[in-house]
Write a protein that holds these residues in place. Structure first.
Motif, PDB file in Angstrom:
ATOM      1  N   THR A 103       0.859  -1.177   0.000  1.00 26.56           N
ATOM      2  CA  THR A 103       0.000   0.000   0.000  1.00 26.56           C
ATOM      3  C   THR A 103       0.900   1.233   0.000  1.00 26.56           C
ATOM      4  OG1 THR A 103      -0.099   0.020   2.421  1.00 26.56           O
ATOM      5  CG2 THR A 103      -1.876  -1.137   1.247  1.00 26.56           C
ATOM      6  N   GLU A 185      -3.422   4.896   1.469  1.00 25.92           N
ATOM      7  CA  GLU A 185      -4.056   3.780   0.761  1.00 25.92           C
ATOM      8  C   GLU A 185      -4.221   4.095  -0.720  1.00 25.92           C
ATOM      9  OE1 GLU A 185      -7.621   2.628   2.780  1.00 25.92           O
ATOM     10  OE2 GLU A 185      -6.571   2.197   4.652  1.00 25.92           O
ATOM     11  N   ALA A 187      -3.818   3.100  -4.222  1.00 26.25           N
ATOM     12  CA  ALA A 187      -3.617   1.873  -4.997  1.00 26.25           C
ATOM     13  C   ALA A 187      -4.845   1.602  -5.837  1.00 26.25           C
ATOM     14  CB  ALA A 187      -3.342   0.686  -4.082  1.00 26.25           C
ATOM     15  N   PRO A 190      -6.396  -2.957  -3.865  1.00 28.48           N
ATOM     16  CA  PRO A 190      -6.039  -2.970  -2.441  1.00 28.48           C
ATOM     17  C   PRO A 190      -5.428  -4.281  -1.975  1.00 28.48           C
ATOM     18  CG  PRO A 190      -8.416  -3.188  -2.712  1.00 28.48           C
ATOM     19  CD  PRO A 190      -7.857  -2.896  -4.075  1.00 28.48           C
TER      20      PRO A 190
END
Length: 331
Positions: A103, A185, A187, A190
């Motif tokens: 992440t 976070e 991305a 995930p």
């Protein structure tokens, strides 16, 4: 080729010496996170390197006992720099693999606003894992490639102007280099995971666990119809599943490729040995690059007739037909 029941690491430093681990640095990389699954600074000397090739060459030259480098990402596939560097030059073997969930944070120097970001630096694999998020949240920004995610963070924290306003890096790197986190976070997927390997010079290999991988590099015969199929048949007819197969250019001319392969099983397994014997017969170059435990611990589902007991029973039957004590050749 035989396997030996031994520890999970090959012959390394002399007793009393601290082992030396080279890894893709600088400090704060995901590679360092993988390395810390194996050892720590209290038990070993950790040596950050600027790139994968340098880390592997330190092992080849005896300047490090082990190297930790990325080999595969669940989004982008194989890490070409590692696949090429480990397949050429003096032999190296993989003795362990580690999995690290990936992440990212979008981080910048304190005072930078999200709307100020027009250029972002990070490793190409990290950029590939975040392209949709970046386009959605930032629009048309420019990627500035870096040798690692942590290298981008380190450069951004320096006093010199770098030509980019933010870095895609781990939260560890952001904290390490005093950056301010603009978004967490970051991305497109995930569930992204990167696979790292622990590499050493050839020596005693890890013993079979029942949940293992064997990595190979294989060349096919030139200009021979069906050569790829014949290579793959060596695995399929012995019941050996392949978890990864990737082509890589050999580099001496256009159109010539080798194949980097992960096979389920250990070289001590009868079915894997039989597959290797077959490969040795039909392929001009087969490079064994290690048998080691799978990080996820998943055991293969064996097809009927492909267990060690099945191979041994078949061999005993043929020996009985021959009326000798000598086992027949396989492959």
């Amino acid at each position: 080729m035989t396997a030996h029941e031994t520890t999970t690491e090959p012959t390394g430093p002399a007793p009393g010496d601290r082992p030396r681990y080279a890894y893709l640095g600088p400090e704060g990389t995901f590679t360092e996170s993988a390395l810390l699954q194996v050892t720590g600074p209290d038990r070993a000397d950790l040596v950050p390197c600027t790139d994968v090739v340098t880390a592997l060459e330190m092992v080849r030259g005896g300047d490090a006992d082990y190297a930790v480098v990325p080999i595969e990402n669940s989004v982008e596939g194989g890490v070409n720099a590692t696949l090429d560097a480990i397949s050429a030059g003096d032999p190296l073997v993989i003795v362990r693999e580690m999995l690290v969930p990936i992440t990212f944070t979008l981080s910048a120097r304190p005072g930078t606003r999200l709307e100020d970001v027009r250029r972002i630096s990070t490793h190409p694999h990290a950029w590939a894992q975040c392209r949709t998020w970046i386009t959605t949240h930032l629009g048309d920004v420019v990627h500035v490639p870096a040798t690692s995610t942590a290298a981008a963070a380190a450069l951004l924290s320096s006093d010199e102007p770098q030509g980019f306003e933010a870095a895609l890096c781990s939260a560890l790197s952001a904290g390490e280099y005093g950056l301010e986190v603009l978004a967490t976070e970051v991305a497109d997927n995930p569930n992204a995971v990167t696979r790292f390997i622990l590499v050493a010079r050839p020596g005693d290999m890890p013993g079979p666990t029942g949940a293992d991988k064997t990595t190979l590099m294989v060349h096919l015969p030139d200009n021979e119809a069906g050569a790829l199929l014949r290579m793959l048949e060596q695995f399929s007819t012995r019941g050996v599943n392949l978890s990864r197969i990737e082509s890589r250019p050999i580099g001496d001319s256009l159109g010539r490729y080798s194949f980097s392969i992960d096979a389920e099983g250990h070289v001590a397994d009868e079915r894997v040995q039989a597959a290797l014997l077959g490969l040795h017969r039909v392929c001009p170059i087969v490079r064994f690059m290690g048998s080691y435990p799978r990080a996820d611990g998943v055991r293969p589902t064996l097809r009927p007739g492909t267990s060690d007991a099945d191979f041994r029973a078949a061999r005993r039957w043929v020996v009985g037909l021959l009326g000798t004590d000598e086992a027949p050749a396989e492959g």
